[in-house]
Design a protein around this motif. Structure first.
Motif, mmCIF file in Angstrom:
data_model
loop_
_atom_site.group_PDB
_atom_site.id
_atom_site.type_symbol
_atom_site.label_atom_id
_atom_site.label_comp_id
_atom_site.label_asym_id
_atom_site.label_seq_id
_atom_site.Cartn_x
_atom_site.Cartn_y
_atom_site.Cartn_z
ATOM 1 N N ALA A 148 0.837 -1.206 0.000
ATOM 2 C CA ALA A 148 0.000 0.000 0.000
ATOM 3 C C ALA A 148 0.870 1.252 0.000
ATOM 4 O O ALA A 148 0.575 2.238 -0.694
ATOM 5 N N LEU A 179 2.418 1.805 -3.421
ATOM 6 C CA LEU A 179 1.469 2.316 -4.412
ATOM 7 C C LEU A 179 1.115 3.779 -4.166
ATOM 8 O O LEU A 179 0.943 4.570 -5.108
ATOM 9 N N ALA A 180 0.996 4.164 -2.895
ATOM 10 C CA ALA A 180 0.525 5.522 -2.578
ATOM 11 C C ALA A 180 1.662 6.542 -2.535
ATOM 12 O O ALA A 180 1.448 7.726 -2.826
ATOM 13 N N PHE A 192 -5.633 3.252 0.486
ATOM 14 C CA PHE A 192 -4.706 2.171 0.132
ATOM 15 C C PHE A 192 -4.446 1.257 1.335
ATOM 16 O O PHE A 192 -4.399 0.030 1.222
ATOM 17 N N TYR A 193 -4.267 1.902 2.496
ATOM 18 C CA TYR A 193 -3.995 1.107 3.697
ATOM 19 C C TYR A 193 -5.223 0.326 4.158
ATOM 20 O O TYR A 193 -5.117 -0.819 4.618
#
Length: 492
Positions: free
Chosen positions: A25, A28-29, A44-45
């Motif tokens: 996550a 990706l973020a 995301f988390y």
């Protein structure tokens, strides 16, 4: 209804997955940190937390929420790459992330547990239904026990045994656990307080004298739900075994009743059929003893001939009774050889010459009849019985027709008479032992002749059928398989 969290896991693998989910996550973020509102990274988390909860359960999802809290604080709150927070709004976001992650993970874990719970229940119901159907169609104690073991093993991925006091187990501990469950009618073994060191969980099958033992593939006990399921299987198995016991008792009772019926019929036949010839023989002997001096030679010869006929009748009755006994017990031994039909028919006609005296007998034999591999004496007896029956149940002087032909690998012998025929509805019953046709004529036999005929023909792989002729009278059709003659070898 309490649904167990079947995905609960406390192993290192679950926490490693939670850490990896947060790392992914973050990966990706983080590249989007300058383009997105930092609060959007929370999504995301949360996705990582939900995936962890779905895969490993509530505890792993809480750990994932904690990792997400730390990662978001480190990478997405200023100052970056520290755990210090400048803005109180970020503190609120962090707290919301933590709480939301825990709640979302818990709910996801609960939903996943419920889904798996009901899936397991559906699978167990299906397995129980399949086992019930198969047990209903299964006969024999050994086959039922094999069916029970197989279904239990499929349902629990475990090894299953059905133990009885006559069974010996390889390990003494298992033997003791199974015997304790049998003696006390209580579960024992793995996961119980009685001999918990055993490898299997033993459940008594109430009322049957058997114990169901289930040993998991991995060395761990069964859950409460699994134990309940094992007990359900045990109850179903006990019902099937009890049904087998009841069926065996019923079959034994039926056999005893049939035996009693046969004995009564035999006594009835003996008392009736023996009394008449014995009375005749006794009368002849009494007459000769009392009036021997006054009897003329012709009278003596007539009396002795009558006595000889009654003795022959007694001999036939005893022979029939002995052969019925052999047929019923399956101990009749065939002495097969190759015979031609004209020979068998000629011998039968010769034996019944006296009985058929005064009756025209028309024989029609197909030319070039094949050989039969049969017990010649027994087949001759079948023909003799049928010819004597035709003489008994037809008017004096009426003709009898005998036909023989062969086609399609079968030989047929047909005997026709012009009597009153077979009573309607008794075409099959006349072949039962001690059954006599319900005709207006007085009883002339013990009802064994046709039963013997059918038994002999069935032993040869043949058959016999009785029908009424359209013109009046009865017709009996014998069918026998044709056997190929052995190849002739030339002398050296």
């Amino acid at each position: 209804m309490q649904v167990p969290d079947t995905h609960q896991a406390s192993s290192t693998k679950a926490y490693v997955f939670a850490l990896i989910a947060c790392a992914v996550a973050t990966a990706l973020a983080l590249p989007l940190r300058d383009y997105l509102n930092p609060a959007n990274a929370v999504m995301f988390y949360l996705l990582g937390v939900i995936l962890t909860a779905a895969r490993y359960g509530r505890r792993a999802s809480i750990a994932a929420s904690g990792f997400a809290f730390l990662a978001y604080n480190f990478f997405f709150t200023e100052p970056y790459y520290t755990f210090y927070v400048n803005d109180y709004k970020d503190v609120l976001t962090l707290l919301l992330l933590l709480v939301s992650g825990i709640v979302a993970g818990a709910q996801t874990s609960k939903l996943q547990a419920e889904r798996n719970f009901f899936r397991t229940k559906e699978h167990n119901t299906s397995v129980l239904y399949a086992m019930s159907n198969e047990l209903t169609a299964t006969r024999g104690r050994e086959h039922i026990i094999a069916t029970i073991s197989r279904h239990v093993e499929e349902a629990f991925s475990a090894q299953a045994i059905v133990w009885s006091p006559s069974t010996k187990l390889a390990e003494l501990r298992e033997e003791q656990a199974a015997h304790w469950a049998y003696e006390h009618q209580q579960p024992s073994g793995l996961g119980t307080t009685t001999l918990p060191g055993a490898q299997a969980y033993y459940v008594p099958l109430a009322g049957t004298g058997y114990v169901l033992g289930v040993m998991p593939r991995a060395r761990q006990g069964f859950t409460a739900d699994e134990r309940d399921m094992i007990h359900t299987f045990a109850n179903l198995a006990a019902s099937a075994l009890e049904r087998t016991d009841i069926a065996e008792v019923a079959e034994k009772t039926k056999v005893e009743a049939e035996g009693e019926k046969l004995r009564n019929a035999l006594l009835s036949a003996v008392s009736h059929d023996f009394r008449t010839p014995l009375a005749s023989i006794k009368g002849v002997i009494s007459s000769m003893l009392m009036e021997d001096d006054r009897l003329q030679p012709d009278d003596k010869k007539e009396l002795l001939t009558s006595a000889h006929g009654e003795v022959a009748r007694l001999e036939r009755i005893v022979s029939n009774l002995l052969e019925v006994t052999l047929l019923e017990s399956g101990k009749l031994k065939l002495k097969k050889d190759y015979y031609f039909l004209p020979e068998l028919v000629g011998n039968a006609l010769k034996q019944t010459e006296a009985t058929l005296q005064g009756r025209p007998v028309h024989c029609h034999l197909q030319p070039d009849l094949p050989a039969l591999q049969v017990d010649g004496l027994l087949i001759e007896q079948v023909l003799v019985n049928l010819l004597e029956n035709a003489a008994k149940y037809t008017p004096d002087g009426s003709p009898i027709t005998l036909r023989c032909d062969a086609y399609g690998g079968q030989a047929k012998i047909i005997i026709e008479d012009e009597g009153t025929g077979i009573p309607v509805g008794e075409e099959e019953k006349i072949f039962d032992a001690f059954h006599t046709a319900a005709t207006a004529q007085p009883r002339k036999g013990s009802g064994l002749g046709l039963a013997i005929c059918r038994g002999i023909l069935q032993a040869h792989g043949g058959s016999i059928k009785g029908e009424n002729r359209a013109e009046g009278g009865a017709v009996f059709t014998i069918t026998l398989p044709v056997g190929a003659l052995p190849a002739m070898t030339e002398a050296a």
